[in-house]
Design an enzyme around this catalytic site. Structure first.
Site, PDB file in Angstrom:
ATOM      1  CE  LYS A   1       0.186  -4.621   3.042  1.00 56.17           C
ATOM      2  NZ  LYS A   1      -0.148  -5.979   2.502  1.00 56.17           N
TER       3      LYS A   1
ATOM      4  CE1 TYR B   1      -3.293  -2.636   5.718  1.00 51.42           C
ATOM      5  CE2 TYR B   1      -3.341  -0.285   5.205  1.00 51.42           C
ATOM      6  CZ  TYR B   1      -3.315  -1.605   4.790  1.00 51.42           C
ATOM      7  OH  TYR B   1      -3.302  -1.900   3.448  1.00 51.42           O
TER       8      TYR B   1
ATOM      9  CB  THR C   1      -0.904  -0.012   1.262  1.00 52.61           C
ATOM     10  OG1 THR C   1      -1.498   1.262   1.429  1.00 52.61           O
ATOM     11  CG2 THR C   1      -0.110  -0.314   2.529  1.00 52.61           C
ATOM     12  CG  ASP C   2      -1.177   4.998  -0.899  1.00 55.51           C
ATOM     13  OD1 ASP C   2      -1.732   4.337   0.008  1.00 55.51           O
ATOM     14  OD2 ASP C   2      -1.785   5.877  -1.545  1.00 55.51           O
ATOM     15  CD  GLU C   3      -3.532   3.396   4.179  1.00 53.67           C
ATOM     16  OE1 GLU C   3      -3.497   3.447   5.415  1.00 53.67           O
ATOM     17  OE2 GLU C   3      -4.533   3.091   3.529  1.00 53.67           O
TER      18      GLU C   3
HETATM   19  P1  NAD Z   1      -9.417  -7.415   2.412  1.00 55.84           P
HETATM   20  O1  NAD Z   1      -9.360  -7.141   3.871  1.00 55.84           O
HETATM   21  O2  NAD Z   1     -10.667  -7.148   1.664  1.00 55.84           O
HETATM   22  O3  NAD Z   1      -9.048  -8.957   2.148  1.00 55.84           O
HETATM   23  C1  NAD Z   1      -8.009  -9.616   2.800  1.00 55.84           C
HETATM   24  C2  NAD Z   1      -8.163 -11.109   2.543  1.00 55.84           C
HETATM   25  O4  NAD Z   1      -7.055 -11.783   3.181  1.00 55.84           O
HETATM   26  C3  NAD Z   1      -9.436 -11.703   3.117  1.00 55.84           C
HETATM   27  O5  NAD Z   1     -10.031 -12.590   2.185  1.00 55.84           O
HETATM   28  C4  NAD Z   1      -8.959 -12.476   4.355  1.00 55.84           C
HETATM   29  O6  NAD Z   1      -9.778 -13.591   4.662  1.00 55.84           O
HETATM   30  C5  NAD Z   1      -7.564 -12.889   3.913  1.00 55.84           C
HETATM   31  N1  NAD Z   1      -6.658 -13.150   5.038  1.00 55.84           N
HETATM   32  C6  NAD Z   1      -6.462 -12.380   6.138  1.00 55.84           C
HETATM   33  N2  NAD Z   1      -5.548 -12.953   6.942  1.00 55.84           N
HETATM   34  C7  NAD Z   1      -5.130 -14.081   6.328  1.00 55.84           C
HETATM   35  C8  NAD Z   1      -4.172 -15.082   6.649  1.00 55.84           C
HETATM   36  N3  NAD Z   1      -3.463 -15.023   7.780  1.00 55.84           N
HETATM   37  N4  NAD Z   1      -3.988 -16.104   5.781  1.00 55.84           N
HETATM   38  C9  NAD Z   1      -4.710 -16.191   4.628  1.00 55.84           C
HETATM   39  N5  NAD Z   1      -5.639 -15.273   4.286  1.00 55.84           N
HETATM   40  C10 NAD Z   1      -5.837 -14.217   5.116  1.00 55.84           C
HETATM   41  O7  NAD Z   1      -8.195  -6.620   1.793  1.00 55.84           O
HETATM   42  P2  NAD Z   1      -8.037  -5.949   0.350  1.00 55.84           P
HETATM   43  O8  NAD Z   1      -8.578  -4.577   0.391  1.00 55.84           O
HETATM   44  O9  NAD Z   1      -8.513  -6.893  -0.678  1.00 55.84           O
HETATM   45  O10 NAD Z   1      -6.443  -5.819   0.281  1.00 55.84           O
HETATM   46  C11 NAD Z   1      -5.656  -6.879  -0.250  1.00 55.84           C
HETATM   47  C12 NAD Z   1      -4.198  -6.476  -0.161  1.00 55.84           C
HETATM   48  O11 NAD Z   1      -3.975  -5.271  -0.878  1.00 55.84           O
HETATM   49  C13 NAD Z   1      -3.735  -6.224   1.273  1.00 55.84           C
HETATM   50  O12 NAD Z   1      -2.425  -6.736   1.411  1.00 55.84           O
HETATM   51  C14 NAD Z   1      -3.733  -4.698   1.383  1.00 55.84           C
HETATM   52  O13 NAD Z   1      -2.756  -4.259   2.302  1.00 55.84           O
HETATM   53  C15 NAD Z   1      -3.373  -4.309  -0.032  1.00 55.84           C
HETATM   54  N6  NAD Z   1      -3.863  -2.995  -0.477  1.00 55.84           N
HETATM   55  C16 NAD Z   1      -5.181  -2.655  -0.305  1.00 55.84           C
HETATM   56  C17 NAD Z   1      -5.636  -1.417  -0.785  1.00 55.84           C
HETATM   57  C18 NAD Z   1      -7.081  -1.024  -0.660  1.00 55.84           C
HETATM   58  O14 NAD Z   1      -7.422   0.110  -0.995  1.00 55.84           O
HETATM   59  N7  NAD Z   1      -7.984  -1.908  -0.243  1.00 55.84           N
HETATM   60  C19 NAD Z   1      -4.737  -0.544  -1.402  1.00 55.84           C
HETATM   61  C20 NAD Z   1      -3.397  -0.939  -1.550  1.00 55.84           C
HETATM   62  C21 NAD Z   1      -2.982  -2.160  -1.097  1.00 55.84           C
HETATM   63  P1  TYD Z   2     -10.742   3.924   4.275  1.00 51.84           P
HETATM   64  O1  TYD Z   2     -11.684   3.476   3.211  1.00 51.84           O
HETATM   65  O2  TYD Z   2     -10.856   3.325   5.637  1.00 51.84           O
HETATM   66  O3  TYD Z   2      -9.255   3.754   3.700  1.00 51.84           O
HETATM   67  P2  TYD Z   2      -7.825   4.263   4.301  1.00 51.84           P
HETATM   68  O4  TYD Z   2      -8.004   4.688   5.701  1.00 51.84           O
HETATM   69  O5  TYD Z   2      -7.005   3.030   4.170  1.00 51.84           O
HETATM   70  O6  TYD Z   2      -7.396   5.375   3.393  1.00 51.84           O
HETATM   71  O7  TYD Z   2     -10.887   5.479   4.440  1.00 51.84           O
HETATM   72  C1  TYD Z   2     -10.669   6.362   3.350  1.00 51.84           C
HETATM   73  C2  TYD Z   2     -10.772   7.768   3.889  1.00 51.84           C
HETATM   74  O8  TYD Z   2     -12.119   7.998   4.303  1.00 51.84           O
HETATM   75  C3  TYD Z   2      -9.916   8.000   5.112  1.00 51.84           C
HETATM   76  O9  TYD Z   2      -9.380   9.324   5.062  1.00 51.84           O
HETATM   77  C4  TYD Z   2     -10.879   7.864   6.268  1.00 51.84           C
HETATM   78  C5  TYD Z   2     -12.190   8.366   5.685  1.00 51.84           C
HETATM   79  N1  TYD Z   2     -13.409   7.738   6.227  1.00 51.84           N
HETATM   80  C6  TYD Z   2     -14.467   8.554   6.652  1.00 51.84           C
HETATM   81  O10 TYD Z   2     -14.396   9.783   6.603  1.00 51.84           O
HETATM   82  N2  TYD Z   2     -15.589   7.941   7.136  1.00 51.84           N
HETATM   83  C7  TYD Z   2     -15.700   6.593   7.224  1.00 51.84           C
HETATM   84  O11 TYD Z   2     -16.745   6.080   7.704  1.00 51.84           O
HETATM   85  C8  TYD Z   2     -14.620   5.771   6.761  1.00 51.84           C
HETATM   86  C9  TYD Z   2     -14.704   4.261   6.843  1.00 51.84           C
HETATM   87  C10 TYD Z   2     -13.493   6.395   6.254  1.00 51.84           C
END
Ligand code: NAD
Ligand code: TYD
Length: 353
Positions: A163, A159, A133-135
């Site tokens: 990561k 989080y 992630t960019d975070e």
């Molecule tokens: P998500 O929380 O929707 O899904 C995570 C999945 O991993 C779930 O299916 C969960 O059951 C599985 N999981 C959790 N712990 C596990 C373990 N110990 N062993 C096997 N499976 C396990 O997450 P997402 O949004 O789909 O993100 C997927 C990846 O992409 C993550 O690594 C996250 O850090 C990264 N990412 C997410 C975003 C975003 O905006 N959602 C952006 C950049 C990177």
């Molecule tokens: P989120 O979807 O949780 O992603 P991340 O924190 O990983 O960026 O949140 C996106 C942005 O939206 C973040 O600045 C937090 C804000 N946010 C709200 O304002 N209200 C909400 O209920 C949630 C879940 C997030």
């Protein structure tokens, strides 16, 4: 040929699995622990597909992972598995340390054992792609340049810290052991199959249910949004052409303050499924207490990926957000099952039917 995907029942993983199986003839082994974020209903269309092998298990279970690697001999491992929600990490960081750090370490060790024993051509063709992630880069001030791959790691939440730690482990397993790794650091994703605890799906679902739309603080925090299918195409691109040991930032040059996102969702819902009383969904916006340690701004500089590998996103924010709202309106059953918890029964339904 076979690939092993971890976390393929989550939001991005499920989109990736569906796209991969639609575009490739390879077998895909999907290892997922099915935490609250894992939803096999998202993969319902794959029922009976012999190229999708679902395995319920933990990336940290070395004996299971070692057995899967030996059995399926994948040419690549793509690691999506993680705890992913910042707010949950604030309330309970333990699971984040366990899966994102310890789990990644154990996975790397299992993969290293498998990879070291491969014969020469398979060993040099093998890839471990870590999805991050960019975070990890921390928070930007309004005038700062977007994150490049050389930006310092300054994670601020449990989080992002977990990561960042996993990214360091992946890097070290390349430099120390020669494991052929690639890492992607992507901005905020949105699109179909997104669990409604994250901003965009939560706003859609709450709006339709007549509930408040909770905007943290002043709503002026900036995120850089990418349609999930574009993230999936970037991962495929890095997997095929990325230079070993390199990290690639993934983003769509779509910086937007949260309040603008929420207002856009409301406007689309007003157009596509207006409230019975004719009042805009924006009336439901409610400013609430800010998230502790809330990062102010993320922005991704994706030029390396664009220039080295020719990747471009297919969606603009306008096309992607419309598709997303339309998907939630067209899939009320998926949403209802997530909200009621019924999706968690899917494993038994799926495999006893
Ligand atoms: P998500 O929380 O929707 O899904 C995570 C999945 O991993 C779930 O299916 C969960 O059951 C599985 N999981 C959790 N712990 C596990 C373990 N110990 N062993 C096997 N499976 C396990 O997450 P997402 O949004 O789909 O993100 C997927 C990846 O992409 C993550 O690594 C996250 O850090 C990264 N990412 C997410 C975003 C975003 O905006 N959602 C952006 C950049 C990177
Ligand atoms: P989120 O979807 O949780 O992603 P991340 O924190 O990983 O960026 O949140 C996106 C942005 O939206 C973040 O600045 C937090 C804000 N946010 C709200 O304002 N209200 C909400 O209920 C949630 C879940 C997030």
């Amino acid at each position: 040929m076979t690939v092993l995907v971890t976390g393929g029942a989550g939001f991005i993983g499920a989109n990736f699995v569906l796209d991969w199986l639609a575009q490739s003839q390879e077998v895909l082994v999907n290892l997922d622990k099915l935490t609250y974020a894992g939803n096999l209903e998202s993969l319902a269309s794959l029922k009976g597909n012999p190229r999708h092998v679902f395995v319920h298990g933990d990336i940290g279970d070395a004996s299971l992972v070692t057995q899967l690697l030996a059995q399926y001999q994948p040419r690549a491992v793509i690691n999506f598995a993680a705890e992913s929600h910042v707010d949950r990490s604030i309330h309970g960081p333990g699971e984040f340390i366990e899966t994102n750090i310890v789990g990644t370490f154990r996975l790397l060790e299992s993969v290293r054992g498998f990879w070291q024993a491969l014969p020469a051509p398979a060993q040099s063709n093998f890839r471990f792609l870590h999805v991050s992630t960019d975070e990890v880069y921390g928070s930007l001030a309004p005038q700062d340049a977007a994150f490049s791959e050389t930006h310092t790691f300054e994670p601020n939440s449990p989080y992002s810290a977990s990561k960042a730690a996993s990214d360091h482990l992946v890097r070290a397993w390349h430099h120390t052991y020669g494991l052929p790794v690639l890492t992607t650091n992507c901005s905020n994703n949105y699109g179909p199959l997104h669990f409604p605890e994250k901003l965009i799906p939560l706003m859609i679902v709450n709006a339709l249910a007549g509930k408040p739309l909770p905007v943290y603080g002043d709503g002026m925090q900036v995120r850089d949004w990418l349609y999930v299918k574009d993230h999936c195409s970037a991962i495929r691109c890095v997997l095929e052409g990325g230079r070993l040991g390199q990290t690639y930032n993934v983003g769509g040059w779509n910086e937007k303050p949260n309040i603008e996102i929420v207002r856009t969702v409301c406007t689309l819902l007003d157009e596509l499924q207006a409230r019975a009383d004719g009042v805009s969904y924006a009336q439901q916006i409610s400013y609430v207490k800010d998230r502790p340690g809330h990062d102010r701004r993320y922005a991704i500089d994706a030029r390396k990926l664009e220039q080295e590998l020719g990747w471009r996103p297919a969606e603009t924010f306008e096309t992607g957000i419309r598709k997303t709202v339309e998907w939630y309106l067209a899939n009320p059953e998926w949403v209802a099952h997530v909200q009621s918890g019924a999706y968690r029964d899917w494993l038994s339904k799926q495999y006893t039917a």
